[in-house]
Scaffold this motif. Structure first.
Motif, PDB file in Angstrom:
ATOM      1  N   SER A 125       2.137  -6.095   1.364  1.00 28.19           N
ATOM      2  CA  SER A 125       2.859  -4.865   1.028  1.00 28.19           C
ATOM      3  C   SER A 125       2.453  -3.705   1.924  1.00 28.19           C
ATOM      4  CB  SER A 125       2.592  -4.491  -0.438  1.00 28.19           C
ATOM      5  OG  SER A 125       2.984  -5.516  -1.306  1.00 28.19           O
ATOM      6  N   TYR A 126       1.154  -3.476   2.049  1.00 30.54           N
ATOM      7  CA  TYR A 126       0.691  -2.341   2.834  1.00 30.54           C
ATOM      8  C   TYR A 126       0.914  -2.531   4.324  1.00 30.54           C
ATOM      9  CZ  TYR A 126      -1.382  -0.186  -1.250  1.00 30.54           C
ATOM     10  OH  TYR A 126      -1.554   0.414  -2.467  1.00 30.54           O
ATOM     11  N   ALA A 127       0.738  -3.767   4.814  1.00 30.06           N
ATOM     12  CA  ALA A 127       0.914  -4.016   6.241  1.00 30.06           C
ATOM     13  C   ALA A 127       2.373  -3.874   6.655  1.00 30.06           C
ATOM     14  CB  ALA A 127       0.394  -5.405   6.594  1.00 30.06           C
ATOM     15  N   ILE A 128       3.288  -4.392   5.838  1.00 31.42           N
ATOM     16  CA  ILE A 128       4.711  -4.248   6.144  1.00 31.42           C
ATOM     17  C   ILE A 128       5.105  -2.778   6.152  1.00 31.42           C
ATOM     18  CG2 ILE A 128       7.025  -4.610   5.208  1.00 31.42           C
ATOM     19  CD1 ILE A 128       6.012  -7.058   6.621  1.00 31.42           C
ATOM     20  N   VAL A 166       5.451   9.745  -1.454  1.00 33.20           N
ATOM     21  CA  VAL A 166       4.317   8.833  -1.433  1.00 33.20           C
ATOM     22  C   VAL A 166       3.111   9.536  -2.031  1.00 33.20           C
ATOM     23  CG1 VAL A 166       2.712   7.535   0.033  1.00 33.20           C
ATOM     24  CG2 VAL A 166       5.138   7.579   0.586  1.00 33.20           C
ATOM     25  N   VAL A 167       2.376   8.845  -2.894  1.00 33.76           N
ATOM     26  CA  VAL A 167       1.175   9.415  -3.489  1.00 33.76           C
ATOM     27  C   VAL A 167       0.064   9.450  -2.444  1.00 33.76           C
ATOM     28  CG1 VAL A 167      -0.581   9.140  -5.258  1.00 33.76           C
ATOM     29  CG2 VAL A 167       1.798   8.569  -5.762  1.00 33.76           C
ATOM     30  N   HIS A 168      -0.559  10.597  -2.254  1.00 32.36           N
ATOM     31  CA  HIS A 168      -1.681  10.733  -1.341  1.00 32.36           C
ATOM     32  C   HIS A 168      -2.942  11.085  -2.121  1.00 32.36           C
ATOM     33  CE1 HIS A 168       0.315  10.837   2.718  1.00 32.36           C
ATOM     34  NE2 HIS A 168       1.360  10.913   1.908  1.00 32.36           N
ATOM     35  N   ILE A 169      -4.055  10.503  -1.746  1.00 30.94           N
ATOM     36  CA  ILE A 169      -5.340  10.815  -2.352  1.00 30.94           C
ATOM     37  C   ILE A 169      -6.230  11.441  -1.295  1.00 30.94           C
ATOM     38  CG2 ILE A 169      -7.399   9.869  -3.468  1.00 30.94           C
ATOM     39  CD1 ILE A 169      -5.708   7.644  -4.571  1.00 30.94           C
ATOM     40  N   HIS A 170      -6.674  12.661  -1.526  1.00 28.09           N
ATOM     41  CA  HIS A 170      -7.590  13.339  -0.617  1.00 28.09           C
ATOM     42  C   HIS A 170      -8.829  13.745  -1.414  1.00 28.09           C
ATOM     43  CE1 HIS A 170      -4.578  13.453   2.511  1.00 28.09           C
ATOM     44  NE2 HIS A 170      -3.722  14.034   1.687  1.00 28.09           N
ATOM     45  N   GLY A 171      -9.957  13.113  -1.130  1.00 29.76           N
ATOM     46  CA  GLY A 171     -11.156  13.409  -1.893  1.00 29.76           C
ATOM     47  C   GLY A 171     -10.941  13.025  -3.339  1.00 29.76           C
ATOM     48  N   THR A 172     -11.072  13.989  -4.221  1.00 25.57           N
ATOM     49  CA  THR A 172     -10.869  13.721  -5.647  1.00 25.57           C
ATOM     50  C   THR A 172      -9.505  14.195  -6.124  1.00 25.57           C
ATOM     51  OG1 THR A 172     -11.901  15.830  -6.203  1.00 25.57           O
ATOM     52  CG2 THR A 172     -13.335  13.892  -6.116  1.00 25.57           C
ATOM     53  N   GLY A 173      -8.717  14.769  -5.209  1.00 28.77           N
ATOM     54  CA  GLY A 173      -7.420  15.291  -5.621  1.00 28.77           C
ATOM     55  C   GLY A 173      -6.288  14.363  -5.239  1.00 28.77           C
ATOM     56  N   THR A 174      -5.221  14.409  -5.988  1.00 34.45           N
ATOM     57  CA  THR A 174      -4.041  13.581  -5.725  1.00 34.45           C
ATOM     58  C   THR A 174      -2.812  14.471  -5.743  1.00 34.45           C
ATOM     59  OG1 THR A 174      -5.059  11.684  -6.813  1.00 34.45           O
ATOM     60  CG2 THR A 174      -2.673  11.627  -6.523  1.00 34.45           C
ATOM     61  N   GLN A 197      10.478  11.738   6.673  1.00 37.97           N
ATOM     62  CA  GLN A 197      10.433  10.651   7.631  1.00 37.97           C
ATOM     63  C   GLN A 197       9.505   9.585   7.064  1.00 37.97           C
ATOM     64  OE1 GLN A 197      12.289  10.458  10.369  1.00 37.97           O
ATOM     65  NE2 GLN A 197      13.207  12.406   9.783  1.00 37.97           N
ATOM     66  N   PRO A 198      10.025   8.377   6.779  1.00 39.76           N
ATOM     67  CA  PRO A 198       9.228   7.344   6.142  1.00 39.76           C
ATOM     68  C   PRO A 198       7.890   7.141   6.828  1.00 39.76           C
ATOM     69  CG  PRO A 198      11.497   6.639   6.333  1.00 39.76           C
ATOM     70  CD  PRO A 198      11.394   7.924   7.082  1.00 39.76           C
ATOM     71  N   GLN A 199       6.805   7.160   6.072  1.00 40.08           N
ATOM     72  CA  GLN A 199       5.468   7.008   6.594  1.00 40.08           C
ATOM     73  C   GLN A 199       4.801   5.823   5.926  1.00 40.08           C
ATOM     74  OE1 GLN A 199       3.476  10.691   5.807  1.00 40.08           O
ATOM     75  NE2 GLN A 199       5.030  11.940   6.801  1.00 40.08           N
ATOM     76  N   MET A 200       3.701   5.364   6.534  1.00 41.60           N
ATOM     77  CA  MET A 200       2.952   4.280   5.931  1.00 41.60           C
ATOM     78  C   MET A 200       2.277   4.760   4.656  1.00 41.60           C
ATOM     79  SD  MET A 200      -0.441   4.033   8.319  1.00 41.60           S
ATOM     80  CE  MET A 200      -1.299   2.973   7.159  1.00 41.60           C
ATOM     81  N   ILE A 201       2.057   3.834   3.741  1.00 46.46           N
ATOM     82  CA  ILE A 201       1.332   4.159   2.531  1.00 46.46           C
ATOM     83  C   ILE A 201      -0.097   4.512   2.931  1.00 46.46           C
ATOM     84  CG2 ILE A 201       0.671   3.328   0.242  1.00 46.46           C
ATOM     85  CD1 ILE A 201       2.850   1.198   0.574  1.00 46.46           C
ATOM     86  N   PRO A 202      -0.667   5.595   2.416  1.00 47.68           N
ATOM     87  CA  PRO A 202      -2.012   5.989   2.843  1.00 47.68           C
ATOM     88  C   PRO A 202      -3.042   4.903   2.577  1.00 47.68           C
ATOM     89  CG  PRO A 202      -1.313   7.203   0.880  1.00 47.68           C
ATOM     90  CD  PRO A 202      -0.099   6.505   1.408  1.00 47.68           C
ATOM     91  N   PRO A 203      -3.954   4.668   3.540  1.00 47.26           N
ATOM     92  CA  PRO A 203      -4.966   3.617   3.372  1.00 47.26           C
ATOM     93  C   PRO A 203      -5.822   3.788   2.122  1.00 47.26           C
ATOM     94  CG  PRO A 203      -4.899   4.385   5.652  1.00 47.26           C
ATOM     95  CD  PRO A 203      -4.023   5.319   4.853  1.00 47.26           C
ATOM     96  N   SER A 204      -5.955   5.025   1.633  1.00 44.28           N
ATOM     97  CA  SER A 204      -6.773   5.244   0.442  1.00 44.28           C
ATOM     98  C   SER A 204      -6.247   4.455  -0.750  1.00 44.28           C
ATOM     99  CB  SER A 204      -6.825   6.738   0.092  1.00 44.28           C
ATOM    100  OG  SER A 204      -5.513   7.272  -0.017  1.00 44.28           O
ATOM    101  N   GLY A 207      -5.118  -3.919   6.339  1.00 49.27           N
ATOM    102  CA  GLY A 207      -5.920  -5.097   6.025  1.00 49.27           C
ATOM    103  C   GLY A 207      -7.397  -4.786   5.950  1.00 49.27           C
ATOM    104  N   LEU A 208      -7.879  -3.937   6.866  1.00 48.04           N
ATOM    105  CA  LEU A 208      -9.301  -3.585   6.885  1.00 48.04           C
ATOM    106  C   LEU A 208      -9.690  -2.757   5.664  1.00 48.04           C
ATOM    107  CD1 LEU A 208      -9.938  -2.708  10.655  1.00 48.04           C
ATOM    108  CD2 LEU A 208     -10.950  -4.599   9.358  1.00 48.04           C
ATOM    109  N   THR A 209      -8.874  -1.766   5.320  1.00 48.59           N
ATOM    110  CA  THR A 209      -9.248  -0.896   4.204  1.00 48.59           C
ATOM    111  C   THR A 209      -9.228  -1.647   2.878  1.00 48.59           C
ATOM    112  OG1 THR A 209      -6.947  -0.116   4.141  1.00 48.59           O
ATOM    113  CG2 THR A 209      -8.533   1.264   5.293  1.00 48.59           C
ATOM    114  N   PHE A 210      -8.186  -2.452   2.675  1.00 49.84           N
ATOM    115  CA  PHE A 210      -8.135  -3.261   1.460  1.00 49.84           C
ATOM    116  C   PHE A 210      -9.338  -4.194   1.391  1.00 49.84           C
ATOM    117  CE2 PHE A 210      -7.113  -7.479  -0.223  1.00 49.84           C
ATOM    118  CZ  PHE A 210      -6.912  -7.161  -1.560  1.00 49.84           C
ATOM    119  N   SER A 211      -9.620  -4.901   2.489  1.00 50.93           N
ATOM    120  CA  SER A 211     -10.703  -5.881   2.505  1.00 50.93           C
ATOM    121  C   SER A 211     -12.076  -5.220   2.422  1.00 50.93           C
ATOM    122  CB  SER A 211     -10.617  -6.738   3.777  1.00 50.93           C
ATOM    123  OG  SER A 211      -9.401  -7.430   3.833  1.00 50.93           O
ATOM    124  N   PHE A 212     -12.200  -4.014   2.958  1.00 51.96           N
ATOM    125  CA  PHE A 212     -13.475  -3.300   2.877  1.00 51.96           C
ATOM    126  C   PHE A 212     -13.832  -3.011   1.421  1.00 51.96           C
ATOM    127  CE2 PHE A 212     -15.743   0.775   2.563  1.00 51.96           C
ATOM    128  CZ  PHE A 212     -16.912   0.444   3.247  1.00 51.96           C
TER     129      PHE A 212
END
Length: 288
Positions: free
Chosen positions: A43-46, A114-122, A129-136, A58-63
């Motif tokens: 899902s995230y890679a596509i 798209v939901v973004h998470i920055h630190g403790t805030g959302t 313009q369609p963007q990738m889902i944030p790695p967070s 892949g790296l962030t999920f696997s980390f």
């Protein structure tokens, strides 16, 4: 030195053999159709729509998955493996992972945000313009999904972790296993992202195809996880269903609910949406 055995390793292996076995099991886990990895990585890679973005997904999920497995491995060394093996835990993981997937997909699918998470805030970011889902978000999903339990986790928690000899090293097999999984999932993420990048469509259209595919996979796949988890909690006997195969490989020897979830999420929803969206997009481009 004891022979390497990825099917049924024995207690009492040397520390180097424990680490090697855990790492190779992680690679095998990353390759085989596991419901705790492939649906989320796909899902995230596509949605990332690039080789680099897919690799990062892949790296962030696997980390996060690796960190969780290290924690669980240490808990197992401290004699808490019985709690981790409780099938109810796995069912709740299905529900929580499903909710996280479905909510992320819902925002992309219905609101263009798209939901973004920055630190403790959302907050919700307008996606003109369609963007990738944030790695967070992949980090969150990876940590939650890691609590799922299966044949590989059973080996890590009951054989490899107790073989480390002292509590200060109890986490090592889990991390080695996670790194093995990361090796495959990061590579797969990059390949998925590159595949999307190679579409013979205008970039703006291809991005829309990627976002639609990712949002459907997250939403409908997540919904399937919720149904499986709730259904298992209500009717525990259904979780014992499986089909035995002659393949002597974990995740392929007994095909059960996990395999069904991977098949539905990645193949039926994910690839099905991608194929339909590409056909529609090519008709649109040719009609201009």
């Amino acid at each position: 030195m004891a022979a390497l055995n990825l099917w049924n390793p024995a207690l009492g292996l040397s520390i180097p053999m424990v680490i090697l076995t855990a790492y190779l099991l992680g690679i095998l886990h990353g390759i085989t159709p596991d419901e705790h990895t492939w649906p989320i990585t796909f899902s995230y890679a596509i949605g990332a729509y690039s080789t680099r973005g897919g690799l990062v997904a892949g790296l962030t999920f696997s980390f996060a998955f690796t960190i969780q497995r290290g924690i669980a491995s240490e808990l197992s060394y401290l004699a808490l493996a019985r709690w981790l093996q409780n099938p109810t835990v796995d069912l709740w993981v299905y529900v929580v992972v499903g909710l996280a997937m479905a909510l992320a997909g819902l925002y992309m699918k219905n609101t263009g945000h798209v939901v973004h998470i920055h630190g403790t805030g959302t907050h919700i970011h307008k996606d003109d313009q369609p963007q990738m889902i944030p790695p967070s978000m992949a980090l969150v999903h990876g940590f939650i999904a890691g609590w799922g339990f299966g044949a590989f986790a059973l080996i890590i928690y009951t054989v490899l972790a107790p073989s480390m000899g002292r509590a200060s090293l109890g986490w090592v097999p889990g991390v080695a296993f996670g790194l093995g999984t990361m090796t495959i999932q990061a590579t797969a993420g990059a390949l998925f992202g590159r595949w999307m990048r190679q579409l013979r469509l205008p970039e703006s259209v291809a991005r829309q195809v990627a976002r639609r595919t990712a949002s459907n996979t997250l939403f409908y796949g997540g919904s399937a996880f919720i149904v499986a988890g709730v259904g298992g909690l209500m009717f525990p006997q259904t979780m014992s269903w499986s089909i035995a195969t002659p393949l002597h490989v974990h995740n392929l020897h007994n095909l059960g609910i996990g395999f069904a979830l991977v098949t539905f999420t990645v193949i039926i929803v994910g690839l099905g949406t991608l194929i339909r969206s590409m056909r529609e997009a090519r008709r649109l481009v040719m009609g201009r």
